[in-house]
Scaffold this motif. Sequence first.
Motif, PDB file in Angstrom:
ATOM      1  N   ARG A 162       4.030  -7.040  -4.710  1.00  0.00           N
ATOM      2  CA  ARG A 162       4.978  -6.059  -4.189  1.00  0.00           C
ATOM      3  C   ARG A 162       6.163  -5.912  -5.137  1.00  0.00           C
ATOM      4  NH1 ARG A 162       9.231  -6.475  -0.829  1.00  0.00           N
ATOM      5  NH2 ARG A 162       8.660  -8.562  -0.164  1.00  0.00           N
ATOM      6  N   CYS A 219      -2.651  -3.847  -8.885  1.00  0.00           N
ATOM      7  CA  CYS A 219      -2.386  -4.296  -7.506  1.00  0.00           C
ATOM      8  C   CYS A 219      -3.000  -3.321  -6.509  1.00  0.00           C
ATOM      9  CB  CYS A 219      -0.881  -4.398  -7.253  1.00  0.00           C
ATOM     10  SG  CYS A 219       0.004  -5.460  -8.388  1.00  0.00           S
ATOM     11  N   TYR A 220      -2.813  -2.045  -6.761  1.00  0.00           N
ATOM     12  CA  TYR A 220      -3.324  -1.011  -5.867  1.00  0.00           C
ATOM     13  C   TYR A 220      -4.844  -1.085  -5.796  1.00  0.00           C
ATOM     14  CZ  TYR A 220      -3.303   3.628  -3.628  1.00  0.00           C
ATOM     15  OH  TYR A 220      -3.446   4.684  -2.757  1.00  0.00           O
ATOM     16  N   PHE A 268       1.579  -1.409 -11.436  1.00  0.00           N
ATOM     17  CA  PHE A 268       1.189  -1.473 -10.026  1.00  0.00           C
ATOM     18  C   PHE A 268      -0.271  -1.090  -9.797  1.00  0.00           C
ATOM     19  CE2 PHE A 268       1.942   2.968 -10.573  1.00  0.00           C
ATOM     20  CZ  PHE A 268       1.100   3.594  -9.687  1.00  0.00           C
ATOM     21  N   ILE A 269      -0.906  -0.415 -10.748  1.00  0.00           N
ATOM     22  CA  ILE A 269      -2.257   0.110 -10.529  1.00  0.00           C
ATOM     23  C   ILE A 269      -3.264  -1.009 -10.299  1.00  0.00           C
ATOM     24  CG2 ILE A 269      -4.151   1.414 -11.584  1.00  0.00           C
ATOM     25  CD1 ILE A 269      -2.073   3.319 -12.712  1.00  0.00           C
ATOM     26  N   ARG A 305       0.838  -1.199   0.000  1.00  0.00           N
ATOM     27  CA  ARG A 305       0.000   0.000   0.000  1.00  0.00           C
ATOM     28  C   ARG A 305       0.882   1.262   0.000  1.00  0.00           C
ATOM     29  NH1 ARG A 305      -2.856  -1.310   3.964  1.00  0.00           N
ATOM     30  NH2 ARG A 305      -4.554  -2.237   2.781  1.00  0.00           N
ATOM     31  N   ASN A 342       8.072   1.151  -9.633  1.00  0.00           N
ATOM     32  CA  ASN A 342       8.705   2.239  -8.896  1.00  0.00           C
ATOM     33  C   ASN A 342      10.051   2.609  -9.522  1.00  0.00           C
ATOM     34  OD1 ASN A 342      10.731   2.868  -6.378  1.00  0.00           O
ATOM     35  ND2 ASN A 342       8.745   3.896  -6.199  1.00  0.00           N
ATOM     36  N   ALA A 401       5.119  -3.852  -8.040  1.00  0.00           N
ATOM     37  CA  ALA A 401       5.078  -2.433  -7.676  1.00  0.00           C
ATOM     38  C   ALA A 401       6.491  -1.859  -7.560  1.00  0.00           C
ATOM     39  CB  ALA A 401       4.307  -2.246  -6.372  1.00  0.00           C
ATOM     40  N   CYS A 439       2.557   1.665  -3.432  1.00  0.00           N
ATOM     41  CA  CYS A 439       1.605   2.115  -4.454  1.00  0.00           C
ATOM     42  C   CYS A 439       1.274   3.597  -4.292  1.00  0.00           C
ATOM     43  CB  CYS A 439       0.329   1.274  -4.399  1.00  0.00           C
ATOM     44  SG  CYS A 439       0.548  -0.403  -5.026  1.00  0.00           S
ATOM     45  N   LYS A 440       1.106   4.054  -3.052  1.00  0.00           N
ATOM     46  CA  LYS A 440       0.863   5.483  -2.809  1.00  0.00           C
ATOM     47  C   LYS A 440       2.053   6.306  -3.294  1.00  0.00           C
ATOM     48  CE  LYS A 440      -2.169   5.277   1.213  1.00  0.00           C
ATOM     49  NZ  LYS A 440      -2.286   5.593   2.653  1.00  0.00           N
ATOM     50  N   ASN A 450       4.157   5.465  -5.647  1.00  0.00           N
ATOM     51  CA  ASN A 450       4.137   5.445  -7.110  1.00  0.00           C
ATOM     52  C   ASN A 450       3.131   6.453  -7.657  1.00  0.00           C
ATOM     53  OD1 ASN A 450       6.127   3.518  -7.212  1.00  0.00           O
ATOM     54  ND2 ASN A 450       4.754   1.817  -7.657  1.00  0.00           N
TER      55      ASN A 450
END
Length: 128
Positions: A95, A79-80, A76-77, A35, A102, A98, A38-39, A41
């Motif tokens: 992870r 996953c988020y 990653f979106i 989490r 990143n 992501a 992702c934030k 990113n």
Amino acid sequence: VPVVLCLLFLTAAVLCDVFFSLKRYEELDNAGKLRSLCKYNMTLLQVLGISLLPGETLAEFEKRAEEWVPREALSFIGCYESILYTADSGSDVMRKQAEKANEKLLLMVQEKKGAWFRIILEVFSANR
């Protein structure tokens, strides 16, 4: 002399902040790390000039962002979206996905804003 002491104090304060941020990140479980990553990113995408519009879903955002950002940087979106809207807590595979996104986003930020900007972002990021 006062200037040197002030600089030493500021340096110590920054180092303490970085240390405690890293410590907090290490203590997170896999879902928390995912989490947080992702934030971060999403923040990198904002630095690149691409942000989520009001009322826009993550899927719509991803489709719109593909015009400016390579697909692998947006991987990653999904996953988020999964950890935000379902009971899924994430996995090591998510992870790692992501983390790859990143790295790609950080390279894009470096190209657009310069190496020093990237270094500052990485130093103050709790995701390392």
